[in-house]
Design a protein around this motif. Structure first.
Motif, short mmCIF file in Angstrom:
data_model
loop_
_atom_site.label_atom_id
_atom_site.label_comp_id
_atom_site.label_asym_id
_atom_site.label_seq_id
_atom_site.Cartn_x
_atom_site.Cartn_y
_atom_site.Cartn_z
N VAL B 340 0.82 -1.21 0.00
CA VAL B 340 0.00 0.00 0.00
C VAL B 340 0.85 1.27 0.00
O VAL B 340 0.52 2.24 -0.66
CB VAL B 340 -0.95 -0.01 1.22
N GLU B 341 1.97 1.24 0.72
CA GLU B 341 2.74 2.47 0.88
C GLU B 341 4.12 2.40 0.25
O GLU B 341 4.90 3.33 0.38
CB GLU B 341 2.89 2.78 2.38
N GLY B 342 4.42 1.32 -0.45
CA GLY B 342 5.76 1.19 -1.00
C GLY B 342 5.80 1.14 -2.51
O GLY B 342 6.12 2.12 -3.17
N ILE B 343 5.43 -0.01 -3.06
CA ILE B 343 5.63 -0.20 -4.50
C ILE B 343 4.59 0.53 -5.33
O ILE B 343 3.48 0.78 -4.89
CB ILE B 343 5.60 -1.70 -4.87
N ILE B 344 4.98 0.89 -6.55
CA ILE B 344 4.05 1.39 -7.57
C ILE B 344 3.93 0.21 -8.53
O ILE B 344 4.77 0.04 -9.42
CB ILE B 344 4.63 2.61 -8.31
N PRO B 345 2.92 -0.66 -8.35
CA PRO B 345 2.97 -2.03 -8.90
C PRO B 345 3.17 -2.15 -10.40
O PRO B 345 3.93 -3.01 -10.84
CB PRO B 345 1.63 -2.64 -8.46
N SER B 346 2.53 -1.30 -11.21
CA SER B 346 2.66 -1.55 -12.64
C SER B 346 3.84 -0.82 -13.27
O SER B 346 4.15 -1.01 -14.43
CB SER B 346 1.35 -1.25 -13.38
N LEU B 347 4.54 0.00 -12.48
CA LEU B 347 5.75 0.63 -13.01
C LEU B 347 6.93 -0.35 -12.87
O LEU B 347 6.90 -1.26 -12.07
CB LEU B 347 6.06 1.94 -12.28
N SER B 348 7.96 -0.10 -13.67
CA SER B 348 9.07 -1.05 -13.73
C SER B 348 9.97 -0.95 -12.50
O SER B 348 9.89 0.00 -11.72
CB SER B 348 9.90 -0.77 -14.98
N VAL B 349 10.82 -1.93 -12.36
CA VAL B 349 11.81 -1.94 -11.29
C VAL B 349 12.65 -0.65 -11.37
O VAL B 349 12.87 0.02 -10.37
CB VAL B 349 12.71 -3.18 -11.42
N ARG B 350 13.08 -0.30 -12.58
CA ARG B 350 13.89 0.91 -12.76
C ARG B 350 13.13 2.14 -12.28
O ARG B 350 13.66 2.95 -11.51
CB ARG B 350 14.27 1.07 -14.24
N GLU B 351 11.89 2.30 -12.72
CA GLU B 351 11.13 3.49 -12.34
C GLU B 351 10.89 3.54 -10.84
O GLU B 351 10.93 4.61 -10.23
CB GLU B 351 9.80 3.53 -13.10
N ASN B 352 10.63 2.38 -10.24
CA ASN B 352 10.42 2.35 -8.80
C ASN B 352 11.68 2.76 -8.04
O ASN B 352 11.61 3.41 -7.01
CB ASN B 352 9.96 0.96 -8.35
N ILE B 353 12.83 2.36 -8.57
CA ILE B 353 14.08 2.69 -7.88
C ILE B 353 14.38 4.19 -7.97
O ILE B 353 14.78 4.82 -7.00
CB ILE B 353 15.25 1.85 -8.44
N VAL B 354 14.15 4.81 -9.14
CA VAL B 354 14.53 6.23 -9.28
C VAL B 354 13.47 7.18 -8.72
O VAL B 354 13.72 8.38 -8.65
CB VAL B 354 14.79 6.64 -10.75
N LEU B 355 12.30 6.64 -8.33
CA LEU B 355 11.17 7.51 -8.01
C LEU B 355 11.47 8.59 -6.97
O LEU B 355 11.20 9.77 -7.18
CB LEU B 355 9.98 6.64 -7.55
N ALA B 356 12.05 8.19 -5.82
CA ALA B 356 12.26 9.16 -4.75
C ALA B 356 13.32 10.19 -5.16
O ALA B 356 13.18 11.39 -4.89
CB ALA B 356 12.69 8.45 -3.47
N MET B 357 14.37 9.71 -5.85
CA MET B 357 15.42 10.61 -6.30
C MET B 357 14.85 11.64 -7.28
O MET B 357 15.11 12.84 -7.19
CB MET B 357 16.51 9.80 -6.98
#
Lengths: 329, 495
Positions: B340-357
Motif C-alpha cells: 500500500v505504501e511502498g511499491i508502484i505495482p505496474s511501473l518497472s523496477v527501474r522506475e520504482n528505484i529512481v522515483l524518490a530521487m
C-alpha cells in the motif's frame, strides 16, 4: 507475438478493419484530391473532425484518467470557451486575444476541478459532474442562451483554413499531441502522473506532490477542452452554448479507453488515445455513409467499443499467445 | 464455574496458508478472558470464526453445551455471541435506539413500534448505567458512547458471550475506566467476555484469565493473577526469558550524534520520545504490537504531524511538516506496508528505484535515462534483486525482491537516516539475511538506521541502542551492552 501484447495494436487493428470495409463498401473513400492549395477527401475529413474534438479532448482526458480520475466537464468547458471567444471577436477583440480569453477561462475551470479534487478531496466523478452542469449554465448565462454568430475571418481560419495543404486543426492538434508527449517524457511529469495513478499513497511517501500532479492534469484537460470549443465555434462561425460539446466527454473517454489506458489509472498511452479518437471518428463517418439513422447509430458503435475493450483484457489476449504476462508497451 | 463457550480444534485455512492450526479456547460464564498475541497470531481469525464471519475448516464450537455452526454473523448472534469491534460498525445516521434494535424492531403489522424501540433501548442502556437521548443520531455522540451502544445492542439480544475487539484503542483513560466498570458489572451478571487489547496494564486490570495464541496455535491459558507479565510477554513473542543468544547488541562505533529527538509526541497516538541517533549506527525501536513503533516512524517522516517536541540535526531544527520536508532533511522511510505504501505495482523496477530521487529533484530536472539505467543495474547487482530485467513491472516480483527495490529507492537518495519499518516482514529467510547484511554495510558507510522490528532477536543483532516502547510511551533507552532479549522483554513487561 510480442506485437500482440502492445496496447496500441488493437485499436490499430480495429481501425484497419474499418478502413478496409469502407474501401470495399464505399468506392472513392480513399480518394484524395488537391484543390485550391489544399487536400480534400473523406480521409482528410476524418482527420480534421477527429482532431477538432475527440482527439483534442482525449489528450487531456488521457492524463486525467492516468491519475485514476475522470473529467466529465470537458463538453461544458468547450461551450464556455467557444462562447467567450465568439463574444470577444464580436466586441472587436483581435483573434489572438479572443482565443486567449477562451483558453484562459477554460484552463481556470479545469484548475477549479483540480482544486475540488486535490485540495477539497471530492471524488473526480462528482467534482467534474458539478462542473459539467455549472459550466453549461455559465455558457448559457454569458450568451443569454442565444447562439452567438460572428464574422471574423482569422477565427474561422483556425477551423477551416489550411497549412501546407493540411487543415489547420490537424496541424494544431497533432502538433499539440507531439509536444505534450515530448514534454511528458523529457521531464519527469509522465512518471509522476503514472506513479500517482498507480499508487497515490506510495507516491506521496516517495516525495511526489500528488496534489500538484492532479491539479495540473485537470488544468491541462480544461485547456484542451477550451481549444476544442474554440475550434467548434470557428468551424461554423457561431457559438451555440446549448450544443457545443454536448456529450462529447463520452467520446473522449472512449478514445482513451480504446487506446489502451485503463480507467484504474497508471500506465497511459497518448499515441493510443490519438488512434482511439481516429477509430471513433471513422466509425461515426462509416455509419453515416452506410445511411444508418443517427438515432440508431450508437448501437453498432457500442458493439465496436465493446470489442476493442475486450481485446484489451489480458485474459482474452492470453488466448493469442502462450504468455499471459502483460508487458508495458 | 460453568463453561459457556468451547471452541475445540479450530482450523482455518486461507488458500495454502493456515491461519489457525487447531486452536482450543474455553470461556466460562462470569469471566473476563483476555485473548493475546502478536501480529499474525490468529486472534482476529479466531474471533471471526466465533462470530460467523469466517467458516472454520475444522473443529467444533459449542455454546452452553449446544453445538453451533455459525455460517453468518446473524446465526452467531442468534446463538448468543455478540461482538463489538474496534471500529464501531453501527450506522451513524440512525438513532441510538434504532441502532440497538436494528434488525429486531418490534413490529405491529408492517409498522415499527417506535415507542417500544425507545423503551427497550433505554432499558438496555440503563443496565450499562448510561442515560442519553436514544432518539438522537448515533454519529453525534463520542466514540465511547457509540461503543456503549454497541454493547447495549448485545445486551438487548440477550447475548451470553460478548467479544470486545480492542475496544479501548480510541478511548481516553477515563472512558476506558468506565468501560471496565461496565465489563465487571456484566461479568458479575454471568456474562462471558472475551477481551482483546494490546495494553498490558488494561489486560491485568480487568482480566480473570489470559489465553495466548502464537502463529495460529494455542500457547496456553492461565489465571491472570498467576501469570507474571514477563512470562506473558515471553509467551507472546515465543522467546524464553532466559535465552542468552545475541546478547549485547552491536558495539557502538562511537559516531557523532546525527539526529536528536526531543520530547516528540503526537497527542493520543504516541510519545513523548527523547533519544539520539548516532551516525553509522542502528537504533532499534522495540515493543509489542500496538506499542507505537510505526506511529513513531510516521511522525519522524512527517506523515502524521507531531503535536509537540522537536528533532534537531546538530544545531538545526528539522522540519517534519511533510514527507518531502523530511526527505530534504536527509530522512528516508521504508514503510511496513510494502503493497500500500511502498511499491508502484505496474511501473518497472527501474522506475520504482529512481522515483524518490526524481521526486526530490523535481519535475523539470529529469534523471537522464542512461543514468536511470545505470542506477537500476547497479542496485539490481548490489542487492541481488532477482528480476527478469530492469523493465519488469515491480508488482510481478516476490516480496523479498520488492523490498530490496524499495531499499534501493532510498539508498539512491543517500539519506543520513534510513527508517526501516519491519523490513523483513513477509519475506523468505534468505532475503532476510541479505537485508540484515545490507543494513550492516550501510552503517559502516556512515548512514544511521532506525530499525523497527517485531522480532526482538533482529533488533538485538543489528542495533547499538534500543528505544523500548510500552503502551505508546517511551519506557527506556537501552545502550550497547545492556541490549539483550531479556532486558528488552523485562522493559516491555514492566508495569
Amino acid at each position: 507475438m510480442k506485437v500482440f501484447r502492445s496496447t496500441l495494436v488493437w485499436p490499430l487493428v480495429a481501425l484497419v478493419v474499418l478502413l478496409v470495409f469502407n474501401a470495399v463498401a464505399s468506392p472513392g473513400f480513399f480518394h484524395v484530391e488537391w484543390k485550391d492549395g489544399r487536400l480534400f477527401g473523406t480521409v482528410v475529413d476524418i482527420f480534421n473532425q477527429g482532431a477538432r474534438v475527440p482527439m483534442l479532448l482525449a489528450l487531456g482526458m488521457t492524463l486525467v484518467i492516468a491519475t485514476g480520475g475522470v473529467d466529465l466537464s470537458v463538453g461544458s468547458i468547450m461551450a464556455v470557451s467557444g462562447a467567450v471567444a465568439a463574444m470577444q471577436v464580436n466586441a472587436g477583440a483581435p483573434m489572438v486575444q479572443a482565443v486567449g480569453a477562451g483558453l484562459g477561462l477554460a484552463t481556470l475551470l479545469g484548475l477549479v476541478n483540480g482544486v475540488l479534487i486535490a485540495r477539497v478531496g471530492l471524488q473526480p466523478i462528482i467534482a467534474t459532474l458539478v462542473m459539467m452542469v455549472a459550466g453549461r449554465g455559465l455558457a448559457m448565462l454569458l450568451t443569454g442562451s442565444q447562439m452567438v454568430p460572428f464574422a471574423n475571418r482569422s477565427l474561422t481560419w483556425l477551423a477551416n483554413g489550411s497549412v501546407g495543404g493540411l487543415p489547420v486543426p490537424v496541424v494544431l492538434v497533432l502538433g499539440l499531441a507531439v509536444v505534450t508527449g515530448w514534454v511528458l517524457r523529457r521531464t519527469a511529469a509522465g512518471l509522476f502522473i503514472e506513479a500517482t495513478g498507480d499508487n497515490e499513497k506510495a507516491s506521496r511517501l516517495a516525495g511526489i506532490q500528488t496534489g500538484g500532479v492532479r491539479l495540473a492534469v485537470y488544468g491541462f484537460s480544461g485547456f484542451c477542452a477550451g481549444l476544442s470549443g474554440v475550434l467548434e465555434a470557428a468551424n461554423i462561425s457561431a457559438a451555440d452554448p446549448a450544443r457545443i460539446g454536448d456529450t462529447r466527454e463520452l467520446d473522449a473517454i472512449f478514445a482513451v479507453v480504446a487506446g489502451g489506458t485503463a480507467l484504474t489509472g497508471g500506465r497511459f498511452s497518448l499515441a493510443g488515445s490519438v488512434v482511439g479518437a481516429l477509430l471513433l471518428q471513422t466509425l461515426t463517418l462509416t455509419l453515416y455513409n452506410q445511411n444508418v439513422a443517427p438515432a440508431v447509430a450508437p448501437v453498432p458503435k457500442a458493439v465496436v467499443i465493446l470489442a476493442v475493450c475486450l481485446l484489451h483484457s489480458p485474459r482474452l489476449r492470453a488466448r493469442f499467445g502462450k504468455r499471459t504476462q502483460p508487458v508495458a508497451a | 464455574m460453568s463453561e459457556l463457550l468451547h471452541a475445540e480444534g479450530i482450523v482455518k485455512r486461507f488458500g495454502s496458508f493456515t491461519a489457525l492450526k487447531g486452536v482450543t479456547f474455553r470461556l466460562r460464564a462470569g469471566e473476563i478472558h483476555a485473548l493475546m498475541g502478536e501480529n499474525g497470531a490468529g486472534k482476529s481469525t479466531l474471533i471471526k470464526v466465533l462470530t460467523g464471519v469466517h467458516e472454520a475448516d475444522g473443529g467444533t464450537v459449542t455454546v452452553a453445551g449446544r453445538g453451533i455452526r455459525a455460517a453468518s454473523p446473524r446465526e452467531a448472534e442468534a446463538a448468543g455471541i455478540s461482538t463489538v469491534y474496534q471500529e464501531v460498525n453501527l450506522l451513524p445516521n440512525l438513532s441510538v435506539a434504532e441502532n440497538i434494535l436494528m434488525g429486531r424492531q418490534p413490529m405491529r403489522g408492517p409498522f415499527i413500534r417506535h415507542g417500544e424501540v425507545k423503551r427497550r433501548a433505554r432499558a438496555a442502556l440503563a443496565r450499562l448505567g448510561l442515560e442519553v437521548d436514544v432518539g438522537a443520531l448515533l454519529g453525534t455522540f463520542p466514540v465511547a458512547v457509540q461503543q456503549m451502544t454497541a454493547i447495549a445492542r448485545a445486551l438487548d439480544q440477550e447475548a451470553r458471550v460478548l467479544i470486545l475487539d480492542e475496544p479501548t484503542s480510541s478511548l481516553d483513560a477515563r472512558e476506558s475506566e468506565e468501560l471496565f466498570a461496565v465489563m465487571r458489572r456484566l461479568r458479575d451478571e454471568g456474562m462471558g467476555i472475551v477481551f482483546v487489547s494490546h495494553f498490558l496494564d488494561q489486560i491485568y486490570a480487568v482480566s480473570d484469565r489470559i489465553t495466548v495464541l502464537r502463529d495460529g496455535a494455542l500457547v496456553g491459558t492461565w489465571e491472570a493473577a498467576g501469570l507474571p507479565r514477563l512470562e506473558l510477554v515471553s509467551h507472546m513473542i515465543g522467546k524464553e526469558v532466559t535465552a542468552g543468544g545475541g546478547d549485547g547488541g552491536v558495539i557502538s562505533v562511537g559516531g557523532a550524534e546525527a539526529f536528536r529527538v526531543e520530547g516528540l509526541e503526537r497527542k493520543g497516538t504516541v510519545g513523548p520520545l527523547t533519544f539520539s541517533v548516532m551516525a553509522g549506527e542502528a537504533t532499534g525501536l522495540a515493543g509489542l504490537l500496538g506499542s507505537g513503533r510505526t506511529e513513531t516512524a510516521r511522525m519522524l517522516f512527517g506523515i502524521d504531524a507531531a503535536t509537540g517536541g522537536r528533532v534537531t540535526a546538530g544545531a538545526e531544527a528539522v522540519d517534519l511538516g511533510s514527507p518531502r520536508a523530511a526527505m530534504a532533511a536527509g530522512l528516508a522511510f521504508c514503510s511496513e506496508d510494502r503493497k500500500v505504501e511502498g511499491i508502484i505495482p505496474s511501473l518497472s523496477v527501474r522506475e520504482n528505484i529512481v522515483l524518490a530521487m526524481q521526486a526530490s529533484r523535481g519535475v523539470l530536472r529529469r534523471v537522464p535515462r542512461a543514468e536511470q539505467e545505470a542506477l537500476a543495474a547497479r542496485f539490481i547487482a548490489a542487492l541481488n534483486i532477482r528480476t527478469r530485467g530492469p523493465e519488469t513491472p515491480i508488482g510481478t516480483l516476490s516480496g523479498g525482491n520488492q523490498q530490496k527495490c524499495l531499499l534501493a529507492r532510498w539508498m539512491a537518495m543517500q539519506p543520513r537516516l534510513l527508517i526501516l519499518d519491519e523490513p523483513t516482514r513477509g519475506i523468505d529467510v534468505g532475503a532476510k539475511a541479505e537485508i540484515e547484511a545490507l543494513c550492516g554495510e550501510l552503517r559502516r558507510a556512515g548512514m544511521s538506521i532506525l530499525f523497527i522490528s517485531a522480532e526482538l532477536e533482529e533488533v538485538v543483532r543489528n542495533c547499538s541502542r534500543v528505544v523500548v516502547l510500552r503502551d505508546r510511551r517511551q519506557a527506556a533507552v537501552l545502550d550497547g551492552p545492556a541490549i539483550s532479549l531479556r532486558t528488552i522483554m523485562e522493559t516491555v513487561a514492566a508495569s
